[in-house]
Design a protein around this motif. Structure first.
Motif, PDB file in Angstrom:
ATOM      1  N   UNK A  83     -68.868 -86.601 -17.834  1.00 49.79           N
ATOM      2  CA  UNK A  83     -67.997 -86.655 -19.046  1.00 49.79           C
ATOM      3  C   UNK A  83     -68.862 -86.689 -20.432  1.00 49.79           C
ATOM      4  N   UNK A  84     -68.281 -86.156 -21.304  1.00 48.30           N
ATOM      5  CA  UNK A  84     -69.011 -86.186 -22.658  1.00 48.30           C
ATOM      6  C   UNK A  84     -68.943 -87.580 -23.360  1.00 48.30           C
ATOM      7  N   UNK A 118     -80.221 -85.777 -27.892  1.00 50.08           N
ATOM      8  CA  UNK A 118     -79.303 -86.176 -29.070  1.00 50.08           C
ATOM      9  C   UNK A 118     -77.721 -86.560 -28.781  1.00 50.08           C
ATOM     10  N   UNK A 119     -77.487 -85.041 -28.069  1.00 54.02           N
ATOM     11  CA  UNK A 119     -75.937 -84.867 -27.781  1.00 54.02           C
ATOM     12  C   UNK A 119     -75.480 -85.959 -26.594  1.00 54.02           C
ATOM     13  N   UNK A 120     -76.467 -86.093 -25.765  1.00 48.74           N
ATOM     14  CA  UNK A 120     -76.183 -87.139 -24.397  1.00 48.74           C
ATOM     15  C   UNK A 120     -76.232 -88.598 -24.839  1.00 48.74           C
ATOM     16  N   UNK A 317     -70.753 -92.631 -34.162  1.00 51.50           N
ATOM     17  CA  UNK A 317     -71.589 -92.471 -33.001  1.00 51.50           C
ATOM     18  C   UNK A 317     -72.646 -91.344 -33.292  1.00 51.50           C
ATOM     19  N   UNK A 318     -72.074 -90.175 -33.815  1.00 56.05           N
ATOM     20  CA  UNK A 318     -72.948 -89.144 -33.694  1.00 56.05           C
ATOM     21  C   UNK A 318     -74.223 -89.446 -34.979  1.00 56.05           C
ATOM     22  N   UNK A 319     -74.033 -90.168 -35.816  1.00 49.80           N
ATOM     23  CA  UNK A 319     -75.029 -90.644 -36.827  1.00 49.80           C
ATOM     24  C   UNK A 319     -75.949 -91.598 -35.926  1.00 49.80           C
ATOM     25  N   UNK A 320     -75.564 -92.269 -35.300  1.00 52.67           N
ATOM     26  CA  UNK A 320     -76.071 -93.342 -34.621  1.00 52.67           C
ATOM     27  C   UNK A 320     -77.237 -92.575 -33.711  1.00 52.67           C
ATOM     28  N   UNK A 321     -76.660 -91.781 -32.839  1.00 46.88           N
ATOM     29  CA  UNK A 321     -77.326 -90.834 -31.983  1.00 46.88           C
ATOM     30  C   UNK A 321     -78.528 -90.125 -32.487  1.00 46.88           C
TER      31      UNK A 321
END
Length: 746
Positions: A83-84, A118-120, A317-321
């Motif tokens: 799952x993403x 990064x995506x994971x 979440x994206x910024x933190x990743x």
């Protein structure tokens, strides 16, 4: 014994409890991760289980369970669906979310792809919000090295606040190091302090408002009579409690901060699971309700509408990743992914993508047809030699003729036909299909077909389920689980039968060879057969588009949903594993199901051919009854009756036709297609009969195995009936049209 896609409710908890009962001293560990990160490969190599691994999103559609042991602990590993995100939109994502949240595991291993870390990290950060017992496994380090990507594992561990292991899932030594770190994690007595995602200040303050009452409710510290006052105080005095320690008394061991965020971003399915897990509805607690309402009012006053909240959470979440990845991932070479992108420009282009797909399809069919002929003949000879021996044994023991006929000439002979016809093509087709899957090409097919399916108000993932249908329509139906929208999933199920399964290929190939190519054989004729078969299948795909469009505009109206489709890196397939996996996981599995339904079919066919009413057998009577209607379709009664009796297995259609034409009481085997063509022509076959038979073979009811699979997946008979009638009515109408036009031109 794993969880299936129907276990999206408290099955996650039940499974966890069942594991505890069976292995009370072992540690339960969930193996999570995005699709295509090598999660199932890691699981297989640790446990020794031969679970299927695939290189396209949504392949793992159920939880698998296995056991392994280190020097310190025994582990029950649960491979949950890829799952993403834990913001679940499909059955598979709900399975993953529910097991992580409610499965009572001792730790969670989140497997990541080192080439796209990064995506994971999105999933890693969400998992760490739920549990502090997280081990991050950065897999595929060998591929990252080839692309000149280096991962500072120590820096990543420091940033995330949890242990990080680097692995190459196929290499046991790297897995041993990971298991040592897992031992340290589960033995740790003090809690870790994982990285905490900082959301928009408005959201952070809203969490701060709602969290104290939630913490108290989970810990059981607020009696019902004082709840309202506590809720009033949530905005003020109790807010300071939010940053104290986790609620160690909570029976659920859930993070109050995470739960506050989920209550603000209300997800009904998660709330239902939470209610079942806790044994009470937390929102019925007046203090919690007051705190959540106060937090929502605060968001509203700040100009953040409910429909914007999820986007803001995802953005956080994206910024933190990005921030974490920037400190741990280093690219030693610009354009590290240029090779894949150059290939994608060709394979997914508007002009080259479709011709390449058709060319590859024709190539697969050509290799299958060419390669299957010789082993099929050998297997047929072997099985029918066994039949002769069985006849000898039955005659030797003096068995009655009717018993010999039913068991040997009925059941065994049908089984011999099915095995000899099905096994060789499947043993070639499935490995070829799996090679395309393993290399990463199948997601490109879904990408190419996404636009046509979207025009039909369907889902691009339907392309993947359609490809699975070439091997077995029942497998294609099960594959429809990867489609998130229930409406689009039903469209994919109802139309899956428009692509011919492996059981229909022998009939189509034989008719093409006899009436349109020639039976002399040779590479040229085989290639021409493959091209004609490809054109016929292309027509079936066009019918899939047309019927999908019709359904989406009528009984299954709706707007097409969008979906995230990962284009995984191109990889060199593991040919040895592909062959073994395809034979055992697919070929023998599908063959076993065909045998189960073909055996009783053989008995029925023998009875109908040997029980006489007057001068004609039951089979002849039924054929004569169907003949007038079949003539309107360009067929005859024998052909239509053969399709009806072929409901359990499409492979036995041609044998039944042969048996009926020769008025024999058992199935017969012909030595060559030349003899078969002579028999068919002698019974009135023309090119019109051949065309109509191929069209009806392409478009008629699914086999019984597929129908039962639809019943299981949909939970009722309504869509089974629809799946039976829609392709059948299309086939009847088309055959009548062809026969009528041919009659006018004659």
């Amino acid at each position: 014994m794993g969880l299936t896609n129907t276990s999206v409710g408290m099955g996650a908890v039940d499974s966890g409890l069942e594991i505890r009962k069976q292995a009370p001293t072992d540690k339960v560990v969930a193996i999570a991760g995005n699709p295509n990160v090598g999660k199932s490969t890691l699981f297989n190599n640790l446990t020794g289980m031969n679970q299927h691994t695939g290189n396209w999103p949504g392949k793992t559609v159920s939880n698998a369970q296995g056991w392994c042991k280190t020097g310190r602990h025994g582990y029950v590993l649960v491979d949950i669906p890829g799952t993403y995100s834990l913001m679940a939109h499909s059955a598979e994502e709900e399975v993953a979310r529910n097991f992580i949240c409610f499965g009572k595991s001792d730790a969670v291993v989140v497997v990541c792809d080192a080439t796209c870390l990064e995506r994971n990290l999105n999933l890693v950060l969400q998992t760490m919000e739920i549990s502090d017992r997280v081990l991050v496994c950065v897999n595929l380090l060998d591929e990252a090295k080839r692309k000149h990507i280096s991962i500072d594992l120590n820096a990543l561990s420091d940033e995330l606040g949890v242990p990080v292991a680097g692995t190459v899932a196929r290499k046991k030594k790297s897995l041993d190091r990971m298991m040592d770190q897992l031992d340290d994690l589960v033995d740790r007595e003090t809690a870790l302090t994982p990285f905490k995602v900082q959301y928009d200040p408005l959201i952070e303050q809203a969490i701060h408002i709602a969290e104290p009452a939630i913490r108290a409710a989970l810990c059981g510290k607020i009696p019902g009579g004082e709840a309202a006052d506590a809720g009033e105080a949530a905005v003020g005095e109790m807010a300071e409690a939010a940053a104290i320690s986790p609620c160690c008394d909570s029976p659920a061991a859930l993070s109050p901060r995470w739960l506050a965020l989920k209550l603000l971003d209300y997800d009904k399915s998660l709330m239902d699971e939470l209610k079942s897990y806790l044994g009470f509805d937390i929102l019925e607690d007046p203090a919690v309700a007051a705190g959540v309402e106060a937090a929502r009012d605060y968001l509203k006053a700040g100009g953040l509408r409910p429909e914007q909240l999820k986007d803001k959470i995802v953005s956080g979440l994206v910024k933190a990743a990005e921030a974490v990845s920037r400190k741990a991932v280093h690219f030693q070479k610009e354009g590290y992914n240029d090779g894949d992108r150059r290939l994608d420009k060709v394979l997914t282009s508007k002009w080259a993508g479709y011709p390449i797909m058709l060319a590859l399809l024709a190539l697969v069919f050509w290799i299958t047809i060419t390669g299957a002929n010789y082993p099929s003949a050998l297997l047929s000879d072997l099985l029918f030699q066994v039949q002769d021996r069985l006849l000898g044994v039955f005659h030797y023991i003096g068995a009655p003729e009717w018993l010999t006929g039913m068991l040997v000439l009925g059941i065994y002979r049908v089984l011999a036909w099915v095995v000899s016809v099905m096994l060789p093509p499947m043993a070639i087709f499935f490995p070829m299909f799996t090679l395309l899957e393993d290399s990463g090409y199948l997601p490109r097919i879904a990408y190419n077909l996404d636009k046509p399916f979207k025009c039909c108000h369907a889902c691009g993932k339907q392309a993947l389920t359609m490809c699975m249908g070439f091997g077995c329509n029942a497998a294609g139906i099960v594959g429809c689980r990867i489609i998130d929208s229930p409406r689009e999933r039903l469209i994919a199920m109802v139309t899956n039968n428009f692509v011919p399964c492996n059981g229909r290929f022998p009939t189509l190939i034989a008719i093409i060879s006899m009436f349109f190519v020639g039976v002399a054989g040779g590479a040229g004729n085989t290639l021409l057969s493959s091209l004609l078969l490809t054109l016929l299948i292309l027509f079936g795909i066009l019918m899939t588009f047309a019927v999908s469009k019709a359904l989406s505009m009528t009984v299954l109206k709706g707007v097409p949903s969008s979906f995230t489709l990962e284009l995984p890196p191109y990889r060199r397939p593991q040919i040895g594993k592909v062959i073994v996996r395809s034979i055992f996981d697919r070929t023998l599995f599908v063959l076993g199901r065909a045998i189960v339904v073909a055996a009783p079919a053989g008995l029925l066919i023998w009875i109908m051919a040997n029980v006489y009413v007057g001068d004609l057998s039951l089979l002849a009577h039924c054929s004569a009854f169907l003949d007038p209607f079949a003539r309107l379709m360009g067929l005859d009664g024998v052909i239509l009756m053969a399709f009806i009796l072929g409901l359990p297995a499409n492979e036995i259609v041609i044998p039944i036709i042969i048996m009926a034409y020769m008025a024999q009481g058992s199935l017969l085997e012909f030595d060559s297609l030349t003899q078969l063509k002579e028999l068919l022509v002698a019974n009135g076959w023309t090119w019109v009969t051949a065309v109509c038979t191929m069209l009806f073979s392409l478009m008629h009811w699914p086999c019984s195995t597929t129908l039962l699979t639809i019943r299981k997946e949909t939970g009722g008979w309504k869509w089974v009936i629809a799946s039976f009638l829609i392709p059948t009515l299309c086939g009847i109408a088309l055959c009548m049209l062809v026969a009528g036009v041919a009659g006018m031109l004659a």
